[in-house]
Design an enzyme around this catalytic site. Structure first.
Site, PDB file in Angstrom:
ATOM      1  N   ARG A   1      53.023  19.583  -2.800  1.00 45.36           N
ATOM      2  CA  ARG A   1      54.287  18.926  -3.225  1.00 45.36           C
ATOM      3  C   ARG A   1      54.068  18.239  -4.741  1.00 45.36           C
ATOM      4  O   ARG A   1      55.038  17.854  -5.452  1.00 45.36           O
ATOM      5  CB  ARG A   1      54.944  18.119  -2.027  1.00 45.36           C
ATOM      6  CG  ARG A   1      55.323  18.796  -0.833  1.00 45.36           C
ATOM      7  CD  ARG A   1      55.623  17.955   0.437  1.00 45.36           C
ATOM      8  NE  ARG A   1      56.232  16.771   0.066  1.00 45.36           N
ATOM      9  CZ  ARG A   1      56.295  15.692   1.047  1.00 45.36           C
ATOM     10  NH1 ARG A   1      55.179  15.681   1.790  1.00 45.36           N
ATOM     11  NH2 ARG A   1      56.815  14.625   0.893  1.00 45.36           N
TER      12      ARG A   1
ATOM     13  N   SER B   1      56.316  15.602   7.288  1.00 44.46           N
ATOM     14  CA  SER B   1      54.912  15.260   6.708  1.00 44.46           C
ATOM     15  C   SER B   1      54.344  13.691   7.486  1.00 44.46           C
ATOM     16  O   SER B   1      53.399  13.825   8.118  1.00 44.46           O
ATOM     17  CB  SER B   1      54.666  14.837   5.465  1.00 44.46           C
ATOM     18  OG  SER B   1      53.723  14.137   4.936  1.00 44.46           O
TER      19      SER B   1
ATOM     20  N   HIS C   1      54.321   2.674  11.436  1.00 47.12           N
ATOM     21  CA  HIS C   1      54.182   3.371   9.947  1.00 47.12           C
ATOM     22  C   HIS C   1      54.832   2.725   8.955  1.00 47.12           C
ATOM     23  O   HIS C   1      56.317   2.163   9.331  1.00 47.12           O
ATOM     24  CB  HIS C   1      54.411   4.616  10.174  1.00 47.12           C
ATOM     25  CG  HIS C   1      54.343   5.606   8.807  1.00 47.12           C
ATOM     26  ND1 HIS C   1      53.335   6.054   8.582  1.00 47.12           N
ATOM     27  CD2 HIS C   1      55.335   5.710   7.987  1.00 47.12           C
ATOM     28  CE1 HIS C   1      53.369   6.548   7.181  1.00 47.12           C
ATOM     29  NE2 HIS C   1      54.642   6.391   6.802  1.00 47.12           N
TER      30      HIS C   1
HETATM   31  N1  URA Z   1      53.792   9.625   3.565  1.00 47.01           N
HETATM   32  C1  URA Z   1      53.192  10.729   4.078  1.00 47.01           C
HETATM   33  O1  URA Z   1      52.396  10.741   4.972  1.00 47.01           O
HETATM   34  N2  URA Z   1      53.955  11.901   3.612  1.00 47.01           N
HETATM   35  C2  URA Z   1      55.178  11.984   2.716  1.00 47.01           C
HETATM   36  O2  URA Z   1      55.526  12.913   2.489  1.00 47.01           O
HETATM   37  C3  URA Z   1      55.343  10.628   2.082  1.00 47.01           C
HETATM   38  C4  URA Z   1      54.650   9.347   2.636  1.00 47.01           C
END
Ligand code: URA
Length: 452
Positions: A175, A190, A89
């Site tokens: 958010r 998240s 990621h």
């Molecule tokens: N990527 C995500 O999946 N969530 C976030 O809060 C920020 C970046």
């Protein structure tokens, strides 16, 4: 996994406690998450987010939130069927094409790579959008298809469906509306909820830092890196986070089709932009270390030159629907209007407004201004100089290819590059700032500065 919520948990009480800065119990966090996919109003969800952003969430709350968000939808539990699968990621940036190189390289080294990848967000591009510039490529997938692709090609890349961590989808949208996007525990939970839902056993995070990063300040990037690996460890996943430079675009190109072209060129030539190749190889070495496979960055570089990653990429892309004739002879279009930024004086390139460059790509048509909007894959940035390079007056620093350009765009583009006087200190930034492992003090960089 904490999925049981007592019906006696009242939203009002939860909000009152978080507003007062008290830690929530796992049961209360589960109630929040259930409320987010159930009966909680926008007001209640927004109040929780604001209280959490201001008061913070401790390690136990962050873990409980991550687990409950993952459990709000499908759990693919890939680890059970593909124990060596790695998920990578990136927190995103400008010109960040690393995943598209990492996956075939690591797969060619014998480790399957599975990831659900995001679409572009604000000034940052998304791997999913970039890959969609390959004709025919399909990114929808379910668990069965993911496992089938892993078995066939060692690579599976998809976009998360509405059934992956749906609580995160509501919380994330809220958010965006409530100015609580950049809360560290909310970001970490998240990101991790989706990783947990996919269920790969090993997680490699590329946490960007610098002007073009989600969190530009190094201390915030380091804090996010630690939170990601510690929370992942507490949830039974092996994880490493590499904090890497995003003070300038990564590699030569930024955009969509042009980044895919840079990736394919790099796979064909076994080499490419030094910072890009160094970073991909460093991340591949970290992934191998997590999986207990012997592979250092130099060996990863050798593998890149072997041609096997190109063969993997083509096999994988074809399996996900890419047009085979196109893969044999890829064609890419650049948007027709060219805007050139030149050095106004001689000196060294000292700084780049990388976030602004990402915004210019967005404004020029290469990003999404609203959810679901179409993307122009030809809008591109050719980034020619690098921070620390000596440049002569009039030298081309970068070129923007846009569909619609005007004088303002030209002016803003030119102002994105800061030149320091000849003789002034303008060092290239480190490529890797820190490698962060769970339970360990942050380790030193595993790759040298580019140019060292
Ligand atoms: N990527 C995500 O999946 N969530 C976030 O809060 C920020 C970046």
């Amino acid at each position: 996994m904490a999925t049981r919520a007592s019906t006696t948990v009242l939203p009002y009480r939860v909000l009152e406690r978080k507003r007062a800065g008290l830690p929530l119990t796992a049961e209360e966090i589960v109630a929040v998450v259930r409320g987010a996919v159930g009966s909680w109003s926008d007001g209640q969800v927004g109040a929780f987010l604001m209280a959490a952003a201001i008061r913070g969430l401790d390690a136990a709350e962050t873990r409980a939130l991550t687990e409950a968000m993952a459990a709000s939808g499908d759990l693919w539990d890939l680890h059970a069927a593909a124990p060596r699968a790695v998920d990578k990621h990136s927190t995103g940036g400008v010109g960040d094409k690393v995943s598209m190189l990492f996956a075939p390289l690591v797969a060619a080294c014998g480790l399957p790579v599975a990831k659900l990848t995001a679409r572009g967000l604000g000034h940052t591009g998304g791997t999913a959008d970039k890959l969609e510039s390959i004709p025919g490529l399909v990114l929808d997938m379910d668990r069965e298809r993911c496992l089938q692709l892993l078995a066939q090609t060692g690579i599976a890349i998809g976009v998360p469906s509405a059934r992956i961590a749906p609580a995160d989808q509501r919380l994330y949208a809220m958010r965006n509306l409530t100015a609580t996007v950049d809360s560290l525990p909310l970001v970490a939970s998240s990101i991790l909820a989706k990783k947990l839902a996919l269920g790969a056993g090993a997680l490699v995070f590329d946490v960007k830092t610098g002007d073009g990063a989600f969190f530009p300040r190094l201390e915030d990037s380091l804090a996010l890196a630690s939170l990601l690996v510690e929370t992942a460890r507490d949830l039974g996943r092996s994880a490493v986070a590499v904090v890497t430079d995003m003070s300038q675009p990564l590699g030569r190109w930024a955009g969509h089709a042009c980044e895919v072209r840079e990736v394919i060129d790099c796979l064909r030539e076994g080499d490419g932009d030094p910072r890009l190749v160094d970073l991909v190889c460093a991340l591949a070495a970290e992934a191998a270390a997590l999986a207990g496979v012997e592979l250092d960055a130099a060996a990863a570089r050798g593998k890149l030159r072997s041609g096997e990653p190109l063969e993997r990429f083509n096999r994988w892309a074809a399996a996900q629907g890419a047009d085979r004739r196109w893969l044999d002879a890829p064609r890419f279009e650049l948007a027709p209007i060219e805007i050139v930024a030149e050095a106004p004086v001689s000196g060294r390139l000292a700084a780049v407004a990388t976030r602004e460059l990402g915004m210019l790509l967005l404004e020029g048509g290469g990003g999404r201004k609203s959810a679901g909007a179409a993307i122009d894959h030809g809008v591109s940035l050719d980034y020619r100089a690098r921070i620390g390079d000596e440049v002569a007056a009039g030298q081309e620093l970068a070129r923007l290819y846009v569909r619609r350009g005007d004088e303002r765009l030209r002016e803003v583009f030119t102002r994105c590059f800061e030149i320091a006087e000849v003789g002034a200190d303008a060092l290239p930034p480190p490529l890797v700032h820190r490698v962060v492992r769970a339970g360990a003090a942050a380790a030193s960089p595993s790759v040298p500065r580019a140019g060292d």
